[in-house]
Design a protein around this motif. Structure first.
Motif, mmCIF file in Angstrom:
data_model
loop_
_atom_site.group_PDB
_atom_site.id
_atom_site.type_symbol
_atom_site.label_atom_id
_atom_site.label_comp_id
_atom_site.label_asym_id
_atom_site.label_seq_id
_atom_site.Cartn_x
_atom_site.Cartn_y
_atom_site.Cartn_z
ATOM 1 N N THR A 282 79.462 106.790 35.758
ATOM 2 C CA THR A 282 78.672 107.061 34.553
ATOM 3 C C THR A 282 78.774 108.533 34.176
ATOM 4 O O THR A 282 78.960 108.890 33.017
ATOM 5 C CB THR A 282 77.190 106.693 34.786
ATOM 6 N N ARG A 283 78.687 109.394 35.176
ATOM 7 C CA ARG A 283 78.756 110.819 34.850
ATOM 8 C C ARG A 283 80.155 111.232 34.425
ATOM 9 O O ARG A 283 80.334 112.025 33.518
ATOM 10 C CB ARG A 283 78.303 111.666 36.039
ATOM 11 N N LYS A 284 81.140 110.662 35.088
ATOM 12 C CA LYS A 284 82.521 110.999 34.714
ATOM 13 C C LYS A 284 82.800 110.576 33.265
ATOM 14 O O LYS A 284 83.442 111.298 32.512
ATOM 15 C CB LYS A 284 83.519 110.327 35.654
ATOM 16 N N MET A 286 80.663 110.326 30.928
ATOM 17 C CA MET A 286 79.942 111.267 30.080
ATOM 18 C C MET A 286 80.799 112.515 29.888
ATOM 19 O O MET A 286 80.902 113.063 28.802
ATOM 20 C CB MET A 286 78.662 111.639 30.811
ATOM 21 N N GLU A 287 81.427 112.959 30.959
ATOM 22 C CA GLU A 287 82.274 114.140 30.896
ATOM 23 C C GLU A 287 83.490 113.867 30.024
ATOM 24 O O GLU A 287 83.882 114.686 29.208
ATOM 25 C CB GLU A 287 82.745 114.536 32.297
ATOM 26 N N HIS A 289 83.766 111.616 27.741
ATOM 27 C CA HIS A 289 83.228 111.510 26.393
ATOM 28 C C HIS A 289 83.141 112.888 25.733
ATOM 29 O O HIS A 289 83.466 113.065 24.573
ATOM 30 C CB HIS A 289 81.850 110.844 26.473
ATOM 31 N N LYS A 290 82.681 113.864 26.542
ATOM 32 C CA LYS A 290 82.547 115.230 26.042
ATOM 33 C C LYS A 290 83.846 115.793 25.480
ATOM 34 O O LYS A 290 83.850 116.502 24.498
ATOM 35 C CB LYS A 290 82.118 116.147 27.185
ATOM 36 N N GLU A 295 81.099 118.850 22.438
ATOM 37 C CA GLU A 295 80.834 119.635 23.633
ATOM 38 C C GLU A 295 82.033 119.664 24.574
ATOM 39 O O GLU A 295 81.900 119.460 25.760
ATOM 40 C CB GLU A 295 79.618 119.059 24.373
#
Lengths: 368, 368
Positions: A282-284, A286-287, A289-290, A295
């Motif tokens: 999930t965090r990866k 998000m990254e 996605h950034k 961002e």
């Protein structure tokens, strides 16, 4: 160009920085300020943050084309109530800077409906560990989100007029429903503050009977408790004005703790693995996605020895490159060099940096 | 100087870095290595991390004066069982590198009691976002805690002999009871990993129905979820081998969430304020505590404009100064410059830096 009168009530870090930002693009605007404290008004006048300052909120309200309330949430609501009883310019734009939006928008609609004013809620998403007019900074909101939450008193042109007034802040303007703002910020900000403070208190209590607790606390723990040092007054107001969303996040989180506790009790290794792996993915994502979004972040990792001026040496190689962040020691080591993480604005600069460092040093360079 | 034979089972980041550290102070020692993977052995041999390498754990065990098991926790326990059946040098020192200590120490006592061996548990507290023999680094443990947890198989001289073998790691050696190690690390590391992963999953789920969640996630959220990207396998093993302490921390934390939820429900502003303030004071005390201790930190904050080479300019002013960390953007801003935080090794360098920056720039300089 039309000369507007802007009235900023609250000359702290946020109000002062907004004033400086407005003046950058609109030097001809008259900026009036309110603050209870003599010292704050003095500093704001000395630094040219405002042209005139008062300790009586009502004094300048009638002169303003735009009124920006940059005081704590409760006082914002009190001022909205006061404004309802005052003679104001027709079509004056009123906005605020509170961290929660539902109660403020409700108050504006309650007190100001029927009056010839425009109101839109605002949440400029920036802050600093410093405070006061002395810390006001024209660059505080550069590239930060500046969220508008419309109300029934928001007209078609309200937000575009306000964006023009605030153009010198170089912020990213965005609109969202007030209730949704409060739900989203409960998840990514308000509840994490509770987690951080609770973890800090838990560790503090534990340290009383387990003396190595403070000694062994390393990078991960430090990261997770950093925001526990935030100013308690502001966070108290945030929680009481976003009660429902925050309580809902707490209840949801307790269920998640029950799930992982259950997996641990049963030594369900596959279940625990999936739990951690899901969080990691999930965090990866998000990254990732950034990268495509606003961002963007392009990171380079350099292994550096514990030698003097090694960062200087690398920055000299990168002269002229748009690096946006630099950080040593993300890992479990507190006071020696290790991995230097450098973030760039775009892929081109990242590639250039990788090449230059590889060609001119024998340090290991990795791209994440 | 006596030439010892060191056998390192597991040639990953930890094993490889330990090997390099041993060789720094003891170039005459013979370092033998075990790894299942051909590639890892190849890299370890090529890089001179070990002198010889095997894929059969039993091959070198009988030759060693010191055996260091740097494999995952379960395999460590299996190897301890294997060692019980093997011909070993009399008084061989056996140790490990697992993140939890109770189960490993228990296994050593269970399998090795009665055998002419010494055993002490070890937990070298360092890591990296990289892994494998390729990432092995002689400086990985510099100034990191290297924790020894004695067993009934630890003799008076075991730990001092091991400290001598490991002197080239430049780590900080410390002794603590295995069960206490596991309790302390549950509080400052294992449970925080659960919090971080749970928060990440919660936000991920929330983002499905609240699309701005990812967009507005800022510094605080990023900090709190960084460790959620850790390797799931290792953390699964840690939780199942430290079940009791971790479950106890989860239960305690749920009570704390109940307390703050209760305060929020009743809009008990004084109570909430005290909750946050207590966390803040606890963390500040921890920081102050650091100043006097080994983990000293002397921080300087410089307000820098969003201009190219501004960090370079400041580092040029600080040439020769012992800065230990540098960080931009701790605040709620993701991609523009703001506050540059520089940490120094001592108060003298901090004062020097403050003076030099104030004299040579017009940037605001603050000491925290």
């Amino acid at each position: 160009m039309e000369e507007k009168v802007i009235y900023i009530a609250g000359l702290g870090l946020i109000g002062g920085s907004i004033a400086l930002g407005i003046k950058r693009d609109h030097p001809n605007y008259k900026v009036l300020g309110y603050n209870r404290s003599d010292k704050s008004r003095e500093i704001a006048l000395e630094r040219g943050i405002v042209d005139e300052a008062t300790n009586d909120f009502k004094e300048f309200a009638g002169l303003a084309d735009v009124i920006i309330l940059t005081v704590p949430i409760k006082q914002t609501i009190n001022f909205l109530k006061d404004l309802a009883t005052m003679e104001l310019k027709t079509n004056v734009i009123i906005t605020d800077a509170g961290s929660t939006k539902g109660e403020i928008v409700d108050a504006a609609e309650k007190y100001l409906t029927g009056r010839p004013v425009q109101f839109v809620g605002s949440h400029p998403m920036a802050g600093s560990h410093k405070s006061g007019a002395i810390a006001a900074d024209v660059n505080l909101f550069e590239n930060a989100y500046y969220i508008f939450t419309p109300s029934t008193l928001t007209k078609t042109e309200t937000i575009s007029e306000l964006e023009d007034v605030l153009s010198g802040l170089h912020a990213r303007f965005i609109q969202i429903d007030a209730a949704e703002h409060d739900r989203v910020t409960s998840q990514i900000s308000h509840f994490p503050h509770i987690l951080s403070a609770s973890l800090m208190e838990q560790a503090g209590d534990y340290a009383n009977t387990h003396e190595m607790t403070n000694r062994f606390a390393a990078g991960g723990f430090r990261d997770m408790t950093r925001i526990a040092e935030s100013e308690p007054g502001m966070w108290t107001s945030i929680l009481v004005t976003n009660k429902e969303a925050v309580l809902e996040r707490i209840a949801d989180f307790k269920d998640r703790l029950d799930s992982i506790a259950e997996l641990i009790s049963h030594e369900d290794e596959d279940g625990i693995w999936n739990y951690f792996n899901n969080a990691r993915l999930t965090r990866k994502e998000m990254e990732i996605h950034k990268r495509g979004g606003v961002e963007s972040s392009f990171d380079l990792f350099v292994d550096v020895p514990d030698e003097e001026d090694v960062i200087l040496q690398i920055l000299e190689l990168l002269r002229g490159t748009s690096l946006v962040n630099i950080h040593i020691n993300e890992e479990n080591r507190e006071d020696s060099f290790g991995i230097l993480q450098i973030s760039f604005k775009n892929a081109k600069d990242l590639e250039h940096a990788q090449k230059v460092i590889a060609e001119n040093t024998n340090y290991k360079v990795t791209i994440n």
